[in-house]
Structure formats: C-alpha cells, structure tokens
Design a protein around this motif. Structure first.
Motif, PDB file in Angstrom:
ATOM      1  N   PHE A   1       0.619  -1.168  -0.269  1.00  0.00           N
ATOM      2  CA  PHE A   1       0.241  -0.290  -0.093  1.00  0.00           C
ATOM      3  C   PHE A   1       1.267   1.291   0.258  1.00  0.00           C
ATOM      4  CE2 PHE A   1      -2.917  -3.454   1.396  1.00  0.00           C
ATOM      5  CZ  PHE A   1      -4.042  -3.309   0.848  1.00  0.00           C
ATOM      6  N   ASP A   2       0.992   2.038  -1.109  1.00  0.00           N
ATOM      7  CA  ASP A   2       1.494   3.034  -0.909  1.00  0.00           C
ATOM      8  C   ASP A   2       1.811   4.248  -0.184  1.00  0.00           C
ATOM      9  OD1 ASP A   2       3.157   2.409  -3.432  1.00  0.00           O
ATOM     10  OD2 ASP A   2       1.463   3.031  -4.733  1.00  0.00           O
ATOM     11  N   LYS A   3      -0.224   4.412   0.347  1.00  0.00           N
ATOM     12  CA  LYS A   3      -0.386   6.051   0.966  1.00  0.00           C
ATOM     13  C   LYS A   3      -1.473   4.530   1.982  1.00  0.00           C
ATOM     14  CE  LYS A   3      -4.058   6.566  -1.738  1.00  0.00           C
ATOM     15  NZ  LYS A   3      -4.668   7.554  -3.019  1.00  0.00           N
ATOM     16  N   PRO A   4      -1.665   5.978   3.619  1.00  0.00           N
ATOM     17  CA  PRO A   4      -2.539   5.165   4.348  1.00  0.00           C
ATOM     18  C   PRO A   4      -3.670   5.318   3.903  1.00  0.00           C
ATOM     19  CG  PRO A   4      -0.836   7.141   5.317  1.00  0.00           C
ATOM     20  CD  PRO A   4      -0.799   6.559   3.183  1.00  0.00           C
ATOM     21  N   GLY A   5      -5.044   4.770   4.154  1.00  0.00           N
ATOM     22  CA  GLY A   5      -6.244   4.512   4.420  1.00  0.00           C
ATOM     23  C   GLY A   5      -6.747   3.492   4.867  1.00  0.00           C
ATOM     24  N   LYS A   6      -8.293   4.074   4.878  1.00  0.00           N
ATOM     25  CA  LYS A   6      -8.813   2.884   4.502  1.00  0.00           C
ATOM     26  C   LYS A   6      -9.767   2.287   3.465  1.00  0.00           C
ATOM     27  CE  LYS A   6     -10.987   4.096   8.956  1.00  0.00           C
ATOM     28  NZ  LYS A   6     -10.569   3.444  10.298  1.00  0.00           N
ATOM     29  N   PHE A   7      -9.102   1.035   3.363  1.00  0.00           N
ATOM     30  CA  PHE A   7      -9.872   0.029   2.281  1.00  0.00           C
ATOM     31  C   PHE A   7     -10.684  -0.986   2.091  1.00  0.00           C
ATOM     32  CE2 PHE A   7      -5.409   1.380   2.201  1.00  0.00           C
ATOM     33  CZ  PHE A   7      -5.320   2.308   0.806  1.00  0.00           C
ATOM     34  N   LYS A   8     -11.442  -1.033   1.886  1.00  0.00           N
ATOM     35  CA  LYS A   8     -12.706  -2.243   1.477  1.00  0.00           C
ATOM     36  C   LYS A   8     -12.149  -3.215   1.245  1.00  0.00           C
ATOM     37  CE  LYS A   8     -16.476   0.512   1.787  1.00  0.00           C
ATOM     38  NZ  LYS A   8     -16.766   1.304   3.911  1.00  0.00           N
ATOM     39  N   ILE A   9     -13.033  -4.675   1.495  1.00  0.00           N
ATOM     40  CA  ILE A   9     -12.634  -5.560   1.710  1.00  0.00           C
ATOM     41  C   ILE A   9     -14.097  -6.374   1.749  1.00  0.00           C
ATOM     42  CG2 ILE A   9     -11.684  -8.145   1.910  1.00  0.00           C
ATOM     43  CD1 ILE A   9      -9.584  -5.429   2.387  1.00  0.00           C
ATOM     44  N   LEU A  10     -14.498  -6.508  -0.512  1.00  0.00           N
ATOM     45  CA  LEU A  10     -15.252  -6.773  -0.803  1.00  0.00           C
ATOM     46  C   LEU A  10     -14.810  -8.539  -0.752  1.00  0.00           C
ATOM     47  CD1 LEU A  10     -16.478  -3.548  -2.261  1.00  0.00           C
ATOM     48  CD2 LEU A  10     -17.659  -4.783  -0.478  1.00  0.00           C
ATOM     49  N   CYS A  11     -16.147  -9.238  -1.488  1.00  0.00           N
ATOM     50  CA  CYS A  11     -16.345 -10.764  -2.136  1.00  0.00           C
ATOM     51  C   CYS A  11     -16.559 -10.389  -3.775  1.00  0.00           C
ATOM     52  CB  CYS A  11     -17.489 -11.577  -0.904  1.00  0.00           C
ATOM     53  SG  CYS A  11     -17.550 -13.330  -1.769  1.00  0.00           S
ATOM     54  N   LEU A  12     -15.751 -10.765  -3.983  1.00  0.00           N
ATOM     55  CA  LEU A  12     -15.861 -11.075  -5.389  1.00  0.00           C
ATOM     56  C   LEU A  12     -16.724 -12.552  -6.546  1.00  0.00           C
ATOM     57  CD1 LEU A  12     -12.844  -9.523  -6.658  1.00  0.00           C
ATOM     58  CD2 LEU A  12     -14.632  -8.345  -6.682  1.00  0.00           C
ATOM     59  N   GLU A  13     -16.832 -12.864  -5.809  1.00  0.00           N
ATOM     60  CA  GLU A  13     -17.593 -14.072  -6.149  1.00  0.00           C
ATOM     61  C   GLU A  13     -18.979 -14.887  -5.299  1.00  0.00           C
ATOM     62  OE1 GLU A  13     -17.084 -18.496  -8.055  1.00  0.00           O
ATOM     63  OE2 GLU A  13     -15.709 -16.400  -8.204  1.00  0.00           O
ATOM     64  N   TYR A  14     -19.869 -14.539  -6.419  1.00  0.00           N
ATOM     65  CA  TYR A  14     -21.160 -15.300  -6.056  1.00  0.00           C
ATOM     66  C   TYR A  14     -21.236 -15.914  -4.921  1.00  0.00           C
ATOM     67  CZ  TYR A  14     -26.441 -16.181  -5.126  1.00  0.00           C
ATOM     68  OH  TYR A  14     -27.273 -15.721  -4.570  1.00  0.00           O
ATOM     69  N   CYS A  15     -21.430 -16.214  -3.280  1.00  0.00           N
ATOM     70  CA  CYS A  15     -21.636 -16.619  -2.402  1.00  0.00           C
ATOM     71  C   CYS A  15     -22.339 -17.507  -1.678  1.00  0.00           C
ATOM     72  CB  CYS A  15     -20.237 -16.570  -1.571  1.00  0.00           C
ATOM     73  SG  CYS A  15     -20.611 -15.182  -0.845  1.00  0.00           S
ATOM     74  N   GLY A  16     -23.599 -16.775  -2.595  1.00  0.00           N
ATOM     75  CA  GLY A  16     -25.311 -17.068  -1.547  1.00  0.00           C
ATOM     76  C   GLY A  16     -25.664 -15.925  -1.522  1.00  0.00           C
ATOM     77  N   LEU A  17     -26.493 -16.197  -0.750  1.00  0.00           N
ATOM     78  CA  LEU A  17     -28.112 -15.216   0.039  1.00  0.00           C
ATOM     79  C   LEU A  17     -27.882 -14.039   0.242  1.00  0.00           C
ATOM     80  CD1 LEU A  17     -30.677 -14.643  -0.728  1.00  0.00           C
ATOM     81  CD2 LEU A  17     -31.276 -16.154   1.623  1.00  0.00           C
ATOM     82  N   ALA A  18     -26.936 -13.913   1.194  1.00  0.00           N
ATOM     83  CA  ALA A  18     -26.671 -12.477   1.587  1.00  0.00           C
ATOM     84  C   ALA A  18     -24.711 -12.068   1.380  1.00  0.00           C
ATOM     85  CB  ALA A  18     -26.150 -12.443   2.762  1.00  0.00           C
ATOM     86  N   HIS A  19     -24.336 -11.942   0.060  1.00  0.00           N
ATOM     87  CA  HIS A  19     -23.134 -11.785  -0.441  1.00  0.00           C
ATOM     88  C   HIS A  19     -23.085 -10.516  -0.955  1.00  0.00           C
ATOM     89  CE1 HIS A  19     -19.639 -11.907  -3.690  1.00  0.00           C
ATOM     90  NE2 HIS A  19     -20.748 -10.729  -4.233  1.00  0.00           N
ATOM     91  N   HIS A  20     -24.425 -10.020  -0.365  1.00  0.00           N
ATOM     92  CA  HIS A  20     -23.986  -8.230  -1.336  1.00  0.00           C
ATOM     93  C   HIS A  20     -23.490  -8.242  -0.059  1.00  0.00           C
ATOM     94  CE1 HIS A  20     -28.185  -9.260   0.380  1.00  0.00           C
ATOM     95  NE2 HIS A  20     -27.833  -7.519   0.880  1.00  0.00           N
ATOM     96  N   VAL A  21     -23.112  -8.725   1.271  1.00  0.00           N
ATOM     97  CA  VAL A  21     -23.263  -7.562   2.625  1.00  0.00           C
ATOM     98  C   VAL A  21     -21.972  -7.897   3.268  1.00  0.00           C
ATOM     99  CG1 VAL A  21     -25.473  -7.527   3.278  1.00  0.00           C
ATOM    100  CG2 VAL A  21     -24.255  -9.425   3.905  1.00  0.00           C
ATOM    101  N   MET A  22     -21.298  -8.901   2.058  1.00  0.00           N
ATOM    102  CA  MET A  22     -19.990  -9.715   2.363  1.00  0.00           C
ATOM    103  C   MET A  22     -18.791  -8.255   2.618  1.00  0.00           C
ATOM    104  SD  MET A  22     -18.628 -13.009   2.085  1.00  0.00           S
ATOM    105  CE  MET A  22     -16.878 -13.811   2.522  1.00  0.00           C
ATOM    106  N   ILE A  23     -18.543  -7.265   3.447  1.00  0.00           N
ATOM    107  CA  ILE A  23     -17.738  -6.310   3.250  1.00  0.00           C
ATOM    108  C   ILE A  23     -17.151  -6.514   4.825  1.00  0.00           C
ATOM    109  CG2 ILE A  23     -17.506  -3.447   2.954  1.00  0.00           C
ATOM    110  CD1 ILE A  23     -20.648  -4.427   1.735  1.00  0.00           C
ATOM    111  N   THR A  24     -15.788  -5.877   4.240  1.00  0.00           N
ATOM    112  CA  THR A  24     -15.107  -5.448   6.007  1.00  0.00           C
ATOM    113  C   THR A  24     -13.865  -4.389   5.884  1.00  0.00           C
ATOM    114  OG1 THR A  24     -14.400  -6.505   7.417  1.00  0.00           O
ATOM    115  CG2 THR A  24     -12.982  -7.482   5.724  1.00  0.00           C
ATOM    116  N   GLU A  25     -13.117  -3.653   6.651  1.00  0.00           N
ATOM    117  CA  GLU A  25     -12.314  -3.288   6.475  1.00  0.00           C
ATOM    118  C   GLU A  25     -11.113  -3.150   6.467  1.00  0.00           C
ATOM    119  OE1 GLU A  25     -14.058   1.536   5.637  1.00  0.00           O
ATOM    120  OE2 GLU A  25     -12.808   1.356   8.066  1.00  0.00           O
TER     121      GLU A  25
END
Length: 174
Positions: free
Chosen positions: A146-170
């Motif tokens: 990482f070249d600079k500080p900040g907050k980066f989102k981690i998202l799921c790119l592979e459909y993994c089921g019903l609640a796939h869209h909420v699979m987010i962390t930071e």
C-alpha cells in the motif's frame, strides 16, 4: 422501428447477392491465368507466416518476463512482510490483523471456511487494486504494498449465496 431494420437488412442482403453475382459473371479467367498469381501469393503467405511466428514469440516473451505475480510458494519471514490471515465465511470476512503499515509489503494468506469467495481490495474510490480467490482447503497468497494510508474495503467478488452483497469488511492502512 422493427420494419425499418427489416427493410435495411433485406436491402443489405440484396446488395451482397448482387456483388457475388457480378463477381461470378465477370470471372472468366482460365486456370493458366491463375498460375502466376498463385505462385506469388504462396511466397507471400510463407513470409507472412514466418513474420507472425517471430512476432508472436517476441510478444510472448516480452509480456511474460518479468511475470508480474510474486512467487506464491516462497516462504517469507515476518521481517520481510506483514502477514494478514484472511478467512472467508458465508457472509463475512475474518482478518487478523485488520491494520497494516503503508510502504511495507503485506502478504494476505487467503482461505475460505465454506465455499469459494473472491477476495477483492478496493481503495476509497472503490477502484479494485488487488484480488485473489478464497477457496476451502487451500491458502492463496496475495502480496501487495500500500503506497498511502487510508481505509480500504474488502469485498467478495464471487457470488457465495443469499447475503453475498453484505460480505464487506475494512482494512486500515496507517
């Protein structure tokens, strides 16, 4: 609208048929007329093949050397890289630690507990900057600096089921 497209298509087909008819009617050459042309184009075809073969070889080696992905099987010491263990679950990520330092390479050891997940790191503008697969029973290594500080989102790119869209962390980069 459909009738206009249909009419244009019919006119186009008619024009193509007219061109073919014109070529067939006006092709009255004998086999002897074609011998000089055939020899010439066999020579051109041979040279063209050799040119494409050489060009393809050069492009292949130029694009593969150096290969842009770090060695995934090399063992690194904790002094060389910051190690982050990542595990994907339906429908959340566990990541230890969740904070890393900028300017120093980070090795993400990515796995999954249940099904395949796509581990994607996004910057603050939601531009994908790095990604790998999270698979059950296998650990993928993703190395990124990482070249600079900040907050980066981690998202799921592979459909993994019903609640796939909420699979987010930071991930916090200091």
């Amino acid at each position: 609208m459909i009738s206009t497209v249909y009419a244009i298509t019919l006119v186009g087909i008619g024009l193509v048929m007219a061109v073919f008819y014109f070529v067939i009617i006006n092709s009255k050459k004998t086999e002897a007329d074609y011998q000089s042309i055939t020899k010439k184009w066999y020579d051109v075809r041979s040279k063209w093949f050799i040119f494409l073969l050489i060009l393809g070889t050069i492009v292949t080696f130029a694009s593969l050397n150096p290969f842009p992905i770090p060695d995934q099987h090399k063992e690194y010491s904790s002094n060389d890289y910051q190690i982050v263990a990542v595990n994907g679950h339906q429908w959340y990520w566990t990541m230890t630690p969740a904070t890393v330092k900028s300017g120093q390479p980070v090795e993400f050891q990515v796995s999954a507990a249940d099904v395949n997940h796509g581990f994607g790191i996004y910057d603050e503008n939601l531009v994908l900057i790095a990604q790998t697969q999270a698979m059950p029973g296998y650990t993928n290594k993703l190395i990124h600096t990482f070249d600079k500080p900040g907050k980066f989102k981690i998202l799921c790119l592979e459909y993994c089921g019903l609640a796939h869209h909420v699979m987010i962390t930071e991930l916090t980069v200091e």
